[in-house]
Design an enzyme around this catalytic site. Structure first.
Site, PDB file in Angstrom:
ATOM      1  N   GLY A   1       5.190  15.844  19.762  1.00 36.49           N
ATOM      2  CA  GLY A   1       5.144  17.294  19.351  1.00 36.49           C
ATOM      3  C   GLY A   1       6.222  17.987  19.581  1.00 36.49           C
TER       4      GLY A   1
ATOM      5  CG  ASN B   1      -0.673  24.594  26.042  1.00 32.42           C
ATOM      6  OD1 ASN B   1      -0.430  25.271  25.099  1.00 32.42           O
ATOM      7  ND2 ASN B   1      -0.102  24.215  27.113  1.00 32.42           N
TER       8      ASN B   1
ATOM      9  CD  GLN C   1      -3.240  20.676  23.582  1.00 33.33           C
ATOM     10  OE1 GLN C   1      -4.363  20.097  23.536  1.00 33.33           O
ATOM     11  NE2 GLN C   1      -2.412  20.059  24.347  1.00 33.33           N
TER      12      GLN C   1
ATOM     13  CB  SER D   1       1.748  15.356  19.635  1.00 28.07           C
ATOM     14  OG  SER D   1       2.152  14.526  20.787  1.00 28.07           O
ATOM     15  N   GLY D   2       0.714  12.074  18.686  1.00 31.12           N
ATOM     16  CA  GLY D   2      -0.259  11.105  18.906  1.00 31.12           C
ATOM     17  C   GLY D   2      -0.899  10.862  20.419  1.00 31.12           C
ATOM     18  CG  HIS D   3       0.651  12.233  24.323  1.00 27.86           C
ATOM     19  ND1 HIS D   3       0.429  12.743  25.428  1.00 27.86           N
ATOM     20  CD2 HIS D   3       1.641  12.846  23.418  1.00 27.86           C
ATOM     21  CE1 HIS D   3       1.014  13.983  25.690  1.00 27.86           C
ATOM     22  NE2 HIS D   3       1.915  14.084  24.575  1.00 27.86           N
TER      23      HIS D   3
ATOM     24  CB  THR E   1      14.576   1.499  12.839  1.00 26.25           C
ATOM     25  OG1 THR E   1      15.976   1.064  12.280  1.00 26.25           O
ATOM     26  CG2 THR E   1      13.579   0.496  12.746  1.00 26.25           C
TER      27      THR E   1
ATOM     28  CB  CYS F   1       5.569  20.433  29.850  1.00 17.02           C
ATOM     29  SG  CYS F   1       4.460  19.610  28.537  1.00 17.02           S
TER      30      CYS F   1
HETATM   31  C1  LIG Z   1       0.502  23.266  22.358  1.00 17.93           C
HETATM   32  C2  LIG Z   1       1.310  21.956  22.580  1.00 17.93           C
HETATM   33  N1  LIG Z   1       2.640  22.011  21.857  1.00 17.93           N
HETATM   34  C3  LIG Z   1       3.303  21.095  21.988  1.00 17.93           C
HETATM   35  C4  LIG Z   1       3.374  19.968  22.920  1.00 17.93           C
HETATM   36  C5  LIG Z   1       4.496  18.988  23.295  1.00 17.93           C
HETATM   37  O1  LIG Z   1       3.800  17.676  22.675  1.00 17.93           O
HETATM   38  P1  LIG Z   1       4.576  16.266  23.172  1.00 17.93           P
HETATM   39  O2  LIG Z   1       4.195  15.985  24.474  1.00 17.93           O
HETATM   40  O3  LIG Z   1       3.925  15.234  22.168  1.00 17.93           O
HETATM   41  O4  LIG Z   1       6.024  16.528  23.172  1.00 17.93           O
HETATM   42  C6  LIG Z   1       2.328  19.886  23.837  1.00 17.93           C
HETATM   43  C7  LIG Z   1       2.080  19.130  24.814  1.00 17.93           C
HETATM   44  O5  LIG Z   1       1.484  19.632  25.886  1.00 17.93           O
HETATM   45  C8  LIG Z   1       1.159  21.270  23.538  1.00 17.93           C
HETATM   46  O6  LIG Z   1       0.107  21.291  24.426  1.00 17.93           O
END
Ligand SMILES: Cc1ncc(COP(=O)(O)O)c(C=O)c1O
Length: 393
Positions: free
Chosen positions: A69, A149, A179, A199-201, A237, A332
């Protein structure tokens, strides 16, 4: 273990693990290779792109795979700046964005951008009047996240797009949808965005893979130069196991979003009810403050609660001991003191100090929420008792 930190990351689903394993063990060819092994990897790449596109109401040509993301956000913002900064210097974002957007915009400031960080109201929502006042002729980019988030606030994205259109703005509209993907039904055309990050995770997919929606007809300069993969936009790749995983995660959204969201809401509302009934002196933050039940502008996935007279961080560790994972803010920034989101919403210092974020997945059950509420009731009471005794000394 009861996992209530799904905004930080999610547990990969069995279908995701299976798709990734197959990509590693069987379809390990390079999708650019011309023999059968390469062609079968290319087929997988196409299928994943189609699944992600479908989940966003977009066409496959509008989806570009990235590494996360954060990369999607950086690509969107920096590519717009790179291609439009001669036409104007103003960039508008909000004060509650994820650091992936916030710090990117701060970096643009060092390159001469005139960045406006819009305030939010007490529910964590951007006000359209503020955006209208900040919008100038030379605004080249508006970047407002879809779901926050930390507060779970759903920003008025379609309304912002319609305001930009009404004002005849030439600004490109980017939204961080990390989110909202898998939590809200999404249709890029109805939303009216030009760029959208996922974002995948965060959707039971793997870490290290994301995607950026780029509206058809919008030409942006390449972010990564090299062998010309991803239509020359993002060379390198392809991360095929990751892409197979995000494709499987998107497929689950395509086939089961409604039921999944119903289960997420059921867990969240059960916890909200139990906390309201069992613990005094608490405050629901964000749109959930609007009362019991499913509040307007509140995402199903996040419940942010201030336990007044407690330290959220101490509650986090007590809950961890009881096998419950929660967070005090975004993962983060959890090592940084205080939440920029809750501060921007005008919360008092003791409300910020006592804040805990619960974030749900469709695997959480109301029974689990009973255990969480019982554990919290005890943890809050004991911390308040201790702090009161300490104050008396
Ligand atoms: C709103 C938002 N944007 C971006 C990100 C970043 O995504 P990634 O962890 O895939 O870099 C997050 C991750 O917590 C998020 O909550």
């Amino acid at each position: 273990m009861i996992y209530l930190d799904n905004s930080a990351t999610t547990k990969p689903s069995a279908a995701v693990i299976e798709a990734m394993t197959r990509a590693l063990q069987e379809d390990y060819g390079n999708p650019s290779s011309l023999y059968r092994l390469g062609l079968s990897a290319e087929k997988l790449l196409k299928a994943s792109r189609a699944s992600v596109a479908k989940s966003l109401g977009a066409s496959p040509e509008e989806i570009f795979f990235t590494s996360c993301g954060t990369e999607s956000d950086n690509t969107a913002i920096k590519a717009v700046w790179e291609s439009r900064s001669k036409q104007g210097k103003r960039v508008i974002t909000s004060s509650v964005e994820h650091p992936a957007v916030l710090n990117c915009c701060k970096w643009l400031q060092t390159r001469g951008a005139d960045v406006v960080f819009l305030p939010v109201d007490s529910r964590g929502l951007v006000r359209l009047e503020d955006l209208e006042n900040a919008l100038t002729e030379d605004t080249i980019l508006v970047s407002i996240m879809h779901v926050n988030n930390e507060s779970g606030a759903i920003m008025p994205i379609a309304e912002i797009a319609s305001l930009l259109r009404k004002r005849g703005s030439k600004a490109i509209f980017h939204s961080d949808g990390v989110q909202s993907w898998g939590k809200l039904p999404l249709d890029m055309k109805a939303l009216g965005v030009d760029l959208y990050s996922v974002s995948g995770h965060k959707v039971h997919g793997p870490k290290g893979v994301g995607a950026l929606y780029v509206k058809k007809g919008l030409h942006l300069p390449a972010f990564m130069h090299g062998g010309g993969q991803e239509l020359n936009f993002r060379s390198g790749t392809e991360n095929m196991p990751g892409i197979a995983g995000i494709g499987a995660a998107a497929e689950a959204i395509n086939t089961g979003l409604k039921e999944s969201v119903e289960r997420i809401w059921a867990a969240k509302l059960h916890l909200k009810e139990r906390l309201t009934a069992d613990i005094e002196n608490i405050k629901f933050n964000g749109p959930d403050a609007d009362g019991p039940g499913a509040c307007q502008s509140a995402a199903p996935s996040v419940l942010n609660v201030s336990f007044i007279g407690c330290r959220g961080e101490v509650l986090l560790h007590t809950l961890d001991t009881a096998g419950i994972c929660v967070s005090t803010g975004s993962a983060c920034s959890s090592k940084v003191r205080g939440s920029h989101v809750l501060s921007a919403m005008g919360l008092k210092p003791e409300e910020i100090e006592g804040a805990v974020r619960f974030s749900f997945s469709d695997e959480n059950t109301p029974e689990e929420m009973d255990y969480v509420a019982d554990t919290l009731k005890e943890a809050v009471a004991s911390q308040r008792r201790l702090r009161a005794a300490f104050k008396k000394r």
